[in-house]
Design an enzyme around this catalytic site. Structure first.
Site, PDB file in Angstrom:
ATOM      1  N   LYS A  67      32.347  42.910  30.867  1.00  0.00           N
ATOM      2  CA  LYS A  67      33.792  43.928  29.988  1.00  0.00           C
ATOM      3  C   LYS A  67      35.339  42.099  31.182  1.00  0.00           C
ATOM      4  O   LYS A  67      36.289  43.006  30.158  1.00  0.00           O
ATOM      5  CB  LYS A  67      34.035  44.636  31.787  1.00  0.00           C
ATOM      6  N   GLU A 133      35.366  34.840  26.385  1.00  0.00           N
ATOM      7  CA  GLU A 133      34.691  34.957  27.495  1.00  0.00           C
ATOM      8  C   GLU A 133      36.191  34.796  28.909  1.00  0.00           C
ATOM      9  O   GLU A 133      37.184  33.757  27.835  1.00  0.00           O
ATOM     10  CB  GLU A 133      34.286  33.561  28.130  1.00  0.00           C
ATOM     11  N   ASP A 134      36.106  35.795  29.905  1.00  0.00           N
ATOM     12  CA  ASP A 134      37.151  35.171  30.370  1.00  0.00           C
ATOM     13  C   ASP A 134      37.005  33.753  30.803  1.00  0.00           C
ATOM     14  O   ASP A 134      37.772  33.502  31.361  1.00  0.00           O
ATOM     15  CB  ASP A 134      36.962  36.672  31.314  1.00  0.00           C
ATOM     16  N   ILE A 136      34.212  30.479  32.547  1.00  0.00           N
ATOM     17  CA  ILE A 136      33.343  29.815  32.758  1.00  0.00           C
ATOM     18  C   ILE A 136      33.407  28.960  34.138  1.00  0.00           C
ATOM     19  O   ILE A 136      33.960  28.301  34.332  1.00  0.00           O
ATOM     20  CB  ILE A 136      32.930  28.512  31.878  1.00  0.00           C
ATOM     21  N   ASP A 137      31.683  29.697  34.892  1.00  0.00           N
ATOM     22  CA  ASP A 137      32.170  28.575  36.575  1.00  0.00           C
ATOM     23  C   ASP A 137      30.887  28.029  36.415  1.00  0.00           C
ATOM     24  O   ASP A 137      31.377  27.015  36.416  1.00  0.00           O
ATOM     25  CB  ASP A 137      31.433  30.631  37.014  1.00  0.00           C
ATOM     26  N   GLY A 139      28.958  27.864  33.865  1.00  0.00           N
ATOM     27  CA  GLY A 139      28.026  27.940  32.555  1.00  0.00           C
ATOM     28  C   GLY A 139      27.361  28.238  32.481  1.00  0.00           C
ATOM     29  O   GLY A 139      26.472  28.147  31.851  1.00  0.00           O
ATOM     30  N   LYS A 140      26.313  28.265  33.827  1.00  0.00           N
ATOM     31  CA  LYS A 140      25.094  28.985  33.378  1.00  0.00           C
ATOM     32  C   LYS A 140      24.769  30.193  32.102  1.00  0.00           C
ATOM     33  O   LYS A 140      23.777  30.484  31.448  1.00  0.00           O
ATOM     34  CB  LYS A 140      24.249  29.712  34.539  1.00  0.00           C
ATOM     35  N   PHE A 186      37.386  32.343  44.162  1.00  0.00           N
ATOM     36  CA  PHE A 186      36.929  33.006  43.367  1.00  0.00           C
ATOM     37  C   PHE A 186      38.713  33.989  43.162  1.00  0.00           C
ATOM     38  O   PHE A 186      39.206  34.647  43.688  1.00  0.00           O
ATOM     39  CB  PHE A 186      36.507  34.101  44.124  1.00  0.00           C
ATOM     40  N   VAL A 187      38.688  34.140  41.347  1.00  0.00           N
ATOM     41  CA  VAL A 187      39.895  34.827  40.909  1.00  0.00           C
ATOM     42  C   VAL A 187      39.847  36.294  40.534  1.00  0.00           C
ATOM     43  O   VAL A 187      38.969  36.588  40.024  1.00  0.00           O
ATOM     44  CB  VAL A 187      40.392  33.529  39.889  1.00  0.00           C
ATOM     45  N   ARG A 199      40.546  44.852  37.814  1.00  0.00           N
ATOM     46  CA  ARG A 199      40.994  44.743  36.558  1.00  0.00           C
ATOM     47  C   ARG A 199      42.007  45.488  35.688  1.00  0.00           C
ATOM     48  O   ARG A 199      42.836  44.435  35.125  1.00  0.00           O
ATOM     49  CB  ARG A 199      39.523  45.138  35.686  1.00  0.00           C
TER      50      ARG A 199
HETATM   51  P1  IMP Z   1      28.557  31.566  35.869  1.00  0.00           P
HETATM   52  O1  IMP Z   1      27.151  31.594  34.827  1.00  0.00           O
HETATM   53  O2  IMP Z   1      28.001  30.844  36.938  1.00  0.00           O
HETATM   54  O3  IMP Z   1      29.508  30.669  34.636  1.00  0.00           O
HETATM   55  O4  IMP Z   1      28.965  32.509  35.595  1.00  0.00           O
HETATM   56  C1  IMP Z   1      30.131  33.666  34.555  1.00  0.00           C
HETATM   57  C2  IMP Z   1      30.611  34.798  34.562  1.00  0.00           C
HETATM   58  O5  IMP Z   1      31.057  34.587  36.103  1.00  0.00           O
HETATM   59  C3  IMP Z   1      31.673  34.844  34.494  1.00  0.00           C
HETATM   60  O6  IMP Z   1      31.868  35.607  32.725  1.00  0.00           O
HETATM   61  C4  IMP Z   1      32.363  36.375  35.512  1.00  0.00           C
HETATM   62  O7  IMP Z   1      31.971  37.048  34.700  1.00  0.00           O
HETATM   63  C5  IMP Z   1      32.042  35.749  36.163  1.00  0.00           C
HETATM   64  N1  IMP Z   1      33.274  34.842  37.174  1.00  0.00           N
HETATM   65  C6  IMP Z   1      32.332  33.434  37.582  1.00  0.00           C
HETATM   66  N2  IMP Z   1      33.381  33.362  38.699  1.00  0.00           N
HETATM   67  C7  IMP Z   1      34.642  34.225  38.927  1.00  0.00           C
HETATM   68  C8  IMP Z   1      35.898  34.901  39.638  1.00  0.00           C
HETATM   69  O8  IMP Z   1      36.683  34.049  40.049  1.00  0.00           O
HETATM   70  N3  IMP Z   1      36.398  35.721  39.268  1.00  0.00           N
HETATM   71  C9  IMP Z   1      35.535  37.099  38.210  1.00  0.00           C
HETATM   72  N4  IMP Z   1      34.449  36.862  37.826  1.00  0.00           N
HETATM   73  C10 IMP Z   1      34.370  35.223  37.717  1.00  0.00           C
END
Ligand code: IMP
Length: 222
Positions: A67, A133-134, A136-137, A139-140, A186-187, A199
């Site tokens: 979402k 996508e919103d 990339i944390d 990247g997984k 965390f945002v 949201r």
């Molecule tokens: P990744 O697999 O660690 O890159 O995580 C990516 C997903 O984690 C994103 O699509 C978000 O849904 C969620 N996410 C990661 N960091 C945040 C954040 O700071 N705020 C909200 N959602 C996050």
């Protein structure tokens, strides 16, 4: 040469909540405003132009990752359709598709990334796909999604992510289009959530400890 993204440094302290409009129900839960809504709009306008120039007259399927990506997706699409209206010499026929993934519980990646809904990805075969996508944390999630997409044999795949977090445990993955590179905080807001809250907040903000505590979900309850 300038970077292809806006870098928000680790020592950046953001904007005070009182300088912008924030819903009353979140006033106690936020540290500061990292990226005001207006700046998101301006940056998205430029990303849309970059996408438009790269695609050049070919049809494009924009794939919204729900979402969290829905607001960035609608704003990016608005700006792409505006370019289609205003540019007489280039036109990019646009299609939209939606997918829903889930990977997070509270502020921790569960490591278990699931496709839990959305369109049938068979329709992406032979298409130029732009994944929207919103954030990339590590990247997984994106690496997993790209592997899934590849099985459906699209013609090309590009990724636009509004945010990329600077993480020590990053896989090293970088999207083709990135709005802002942000510190490891965390945002929430602009469709990014914490356990489904925030949201309905326009600006991208840093959640504070009391907000995290207030909206904490016991593991496994979703
Ligand atoms: P990744 O697999 O660690 O890159 O995580 C990516 C997903 O984690 C994103 O699509 C978000 O849904 C969620 N996410 C990661 N960091 C945040 C954040 O700071 N705020 C909200 N959602 C996050």
């Amino acid at each position: 040469m300038a970077e292809t993204f806006i870098k928000i440094p680790d020592n950046y302290s953001g904007y005070h909540l009182s300088h912008f409009c924030v819903p009353k129900h979140y006033e106690e839960d936020l540290e500061d405003i990292m990226i005001p809504w207006g700046l998101i709009q301006d940056r998205t306008e430029r990303l849309a132009r970059d996408v438009f120039q790269d695609v050049k007259n070919e049809p494009l399927t924009a794939l919204c990752v729900l979402k969290g990506g829905y607001r960035f997706f609608t704003d990016l699409l608005d700006k792409l359709t505006a370019l289609n209206r205003s540019q007489a010499s280039v036109s990019v026929p646009l299609y939209v598709d939606f997918i829903r993934l889930k990977s997070y519980e509270n502020t921790d990646s569960t490591g278990d990334i699931r496709v839990v809904g959305g369109d049938n990805m068979v329709s992406l075969s032979g298409r130029n796909v732009l994944v929207v996508e919103d954030i990339i944390d590590t990247g997984k999630t994106m690496e997993k999604l790209l592997a899934i997409l590849k099985n459906h044999q699209p013609k090309s795949v590009r990724v636009a992510s509004l945010l990329v977090k600077r993480k020590s445990d990053s896989t090293g993955y970088r999207p083709d289009y990135c709005g802002f590179e942000i510190p490891d905080k965390f945002v929430v807001g602009y469709a990014l959530d914490y356990n489904e809250y925030f949201r309905d907040l326009n600006h991208i903000c840093v959640i504070n400890d009391s907000g995290k505590k207030k909206y904490l979900t016991p593991q496994g309850s979703h």
